[in-house]
Write a protein that holds these residues in place. Structure first.
Motif, short mmCIF file in Angstrom:
data_model
loop_
_atom_site.label_atom_id
_atom_site.label_comp_id
_atom_site.label_asym_id
_atom_site.label_seq_id
_atom_site.Cartn_x
_atom_site.Cartn_y
_atom_site.Cartn_z
N THR A 193 -97.23 40.86 -148.10
CA THR A 193 -97.07 42.28 -147.82
C THR A 193 -96.09 42.44 -146.67
N CYS A 194 -95.04 43.20 -146.88
CA CYS A 194 -94.08 43.54 -145.82
C CYS A 194 -94.45 44.93 -145.29
N ILE A 195 -94.73 45.02 -144.00
CA ILE A 195 -95.17 46.29 -143.43
C ILE A 195 -94.48 46.50 -142.08
N ASP A 196 -94.16 47.76 -141.79
CA ASP A 196 -93.54 48.13 -140.52
C ASP A 196 -94.40 49.20 -139.88
N CYS A 197 -95.29 48.78 -138.99
CA CYS A 197 -96.15 49.70 -138.27
C CYS A 197 -96.36 49.13 -136.88
N ALA A 198 -95.78 49.75 -135.89
CA ALA A 198 -95.72 49.27 -134.51
C ALA A 198 -94.74 48.12 -134.36
N ILE A 199 -94.73 47.20 -135.35
CA ILE A 199 -93.73 46.13 -135.39
C ILE A 199 -93.62 45.64 -136.84
N PRO A 200 -92.44 45.28 -137.29
CA PRO A 200 -92.31 44.76 -138.67
C PRO A 200 -92.97 43.38 -138.80
N MET A 201 -93.70 43.19 -139.90
CA MET A 201 -94.42 41.94 -140.14
C MET A 201 -94.38 41.61 -141.62
N VAL A 202 -94.61 40.33 -141.92
CA VAL A 202 -94.84 39.91 -143.29
C VAL A 202 -96.17 39.17 -143.30
N LEU A 203 -97.12 39.68 -144.08
CA LEU A 203 -98.47 39.13 -144.15
C LEU A 203 -98.60 38.21 -145.35
N VAL A 204 -99.22 37.05 -145.13
CA VAL A 204 -99.44 36.06 -146.19
C VAL A 204 -100.85 35.51 -146.04
N ARG A 205 -101.51 35.24 -147.16
CA ARG A 205 -102.84 34.61 -147.09
C ARG A 205 -102.68 33.16 -146.62
N ALA A 206 -103.47 32.76 -145.64
CA ALA A 206 -103.41 31.40 -145.11
C ALA A 206 -103.64 30.37 -146.21
N THR A 290 -103.57 48.72 -139.85
CA THR A 290 -103.06 49.75 -140.76
C THR A 290 -102.92 49.20 -142.17
N ALA A 291 -102.51 47.94 -142.28
CA ALA A 291 -102.43 47.30 -143.60
C ALA A 291 -103.80 47.25 -144.26
N CYS A 292 -104.85 47.10 -143.45
CA CYS A 292 -106.21 47.02 -144.00
C CYS A 292 -106.65 48.33 -144.65
N VAL A 293 -106.00 49.45 -144.30
CA VAL A 293 -106.37 50.74 -144.90
C VAL A 293 -105.26 51.28 -145.80
N THR A 294 -104.29 50.44 -146.12
CA THR A 294 -103.19 50.84 -146.99
C THR A 294 -103.39 50.24 -148.37
N PRO A 295 -103.72 51.05 -149.37
CA PRO A 295 -104.04 50.52 -150.71
C PRO A 295 -102.94 49.62 -151.26
N GLY A 296 -103.38 48.52 -151.87
CA GLY A 296 -102.46 47.61 -152.53
C GLY A 296 -101.99 46.44 -151.70
#
Length: 360
Positions: A193-206, A290-296
């Motif tokens: 998941t690529c998200i930009d909220c407070a800072i841009p991040m890319v989230l990946v499952r460990a 914020t990603a935790c409450v963003t569907p998908g």
């Protein structure tokens, strides 16, 4: 010492970070000259920053530059600089929410904001992102109160609580909460998941990268294979997010997510971008929550679909960090409690300007 620049400085801890704070008027006005001064002050270009006051680690190689507000709805401007310890570069692309915790106290003590009786509200304009953050700073008798009974994981001891509220934090760099237009996508063979909220991040499952997400920060930083994989994912994520070639930038930040181990909402390991944070960046916490409450998003699915208002408890290598999410005028705002401490005040000395490289 007349061949060195003598610059007023306050060394402060903000959250789980530490660095020098400057009034913008005390630094060179020309950007290249300012950057040269910062690199000299911090001792950049040496991994230990032995010839400066930097701490040889990304969390202790940060600078805050404070000045009068340049926008109508703020009290002060806050320009954050991430100074590389191993390279002679200064990066203004990110914000730092931990250093942000000390901005209010610094601004009050510098005379930029008058202190109220019990609590002083400071509206901070983050110049890096153009976003507004509200800080509630404990004050008494016209002075900042640093001592208190609040604790944050990653920092020993107790201190006065400083409440930070991130207002409309989405899209600070890219203009969108989901810069690629997708809540999840495949990058280098794994779902991200690529998200930009407070800072841009890319989230990946460990687990998708062969680790548990419960390893220590030191062990993850030392894992060369993991580092190479995260770097490849980060570079492609930056391109897809419209940020171009991010090889010499510190954003987007790679983040590993995993099931919680101690009753929290989600386990996280946040990279800066090549070393794992010993705790968790405040801006990172806002974005992950914020990603935790963003569907998908992969975080939304990992926590079972959280809904606002809610409290998201993020487990990190140093403990836990709680993020309160609620709606304000139709937008999500995030609240976090941090602490800060004034450590030293005086002067730092910068060498004459030398050739440097600036991160775009």
């Amino acid at each position: 010492m007349n061949d060195l620049m003598r610059i007023p400085c306050v060394l402060m801890r903000g959250g789980t970070s530490r660095g020098p704070f400057f009034l913008s008027s005390d630094l060179p006005a020309e950007p290249a000259a300012r950057d040269a001064a910062l690199l000299s002050i911090m001792g950049s270009g040496h991994p230990l920053q032995i010839d400066g006051i930097g701490g040889g680690n990304p969390v202790t190689s940060k600078v805050a530059i404070i000045g009068p507000a340049s926008v109508a709805d703020a009290d002060v401007d806050y320009l954050f600089a991430q100074v590389r310890n191993d390279q002679r570069t200064v990066d203004y692309a990110p914000n730092c929410g931990n250093m942000l915790a000390a901005v209010g106290p610094f601004a009050i003590e510098a005379g930029l904001v008058p202190a109220a009786d019990r609590q002083t509200h400071v509206r901070i304009h983050n110049v890096n992102t153009g976003k507004l953050i509200e800080a509630k700073v404990p004050t008494s008798g016209g002075h900042v109160t640093y001592l208190g009974d609040a604790s944050i994981d990653g920092v020993p001891g107790l201190a006065a609580p400083i409440a930070l509220t991130f207002v409309n934090a989405a899209g600070g760099k890219t203009g969108k909460l989901l810069p690629t237009g997708l809540a999840s996508e495949i990058i280098d063979g794994v779902e991200a998941t690529c998200i930009d909220c407070a800072i841009p991040m890319v989230l990946v499952r460990a687990a998708d990268l062969g680790v548990t997400g419960r390893e220590s920060a030191a062990d993850l930083s030392a894992d060369a294979a993991l580092g190479a994989r995260l770097s490849a994912i980060r570079l492609e994520a930056g391109r897809r997010m419209g940020m171009g070639d991010v090889a010499d930038k510190v954003i987007p930040k790679p983040v590993l997510i995993a099931p919680p181990a101690q009753g929290g909402t989600l386990g996280v390991r946040y990279f800066m971008p090549h070393e794992c944070h010993p705790a968790l960046a405040t801006t990172g916490a806002v974005g992950i929550a914020t990603a935790c409450v963003t569907p998908g998003t992969i975080a939304f699915r990992a926590v079972g679909g959280a809904a606002v208002p809610t409290r998201i408890c993020l487990e990190h290598p140093g403990g836990r960090l709680d993020v309160e999410l609620e709606f304000r005028q139709g937008s999500i705002v995030a609240g976090i409690v941090r602490t800060a401490r004034r450590l030293f005040e005086g002067f730092v000395f910068a060498k004459p300007a030398v050739r440097i490289e600036r991160a775009a």
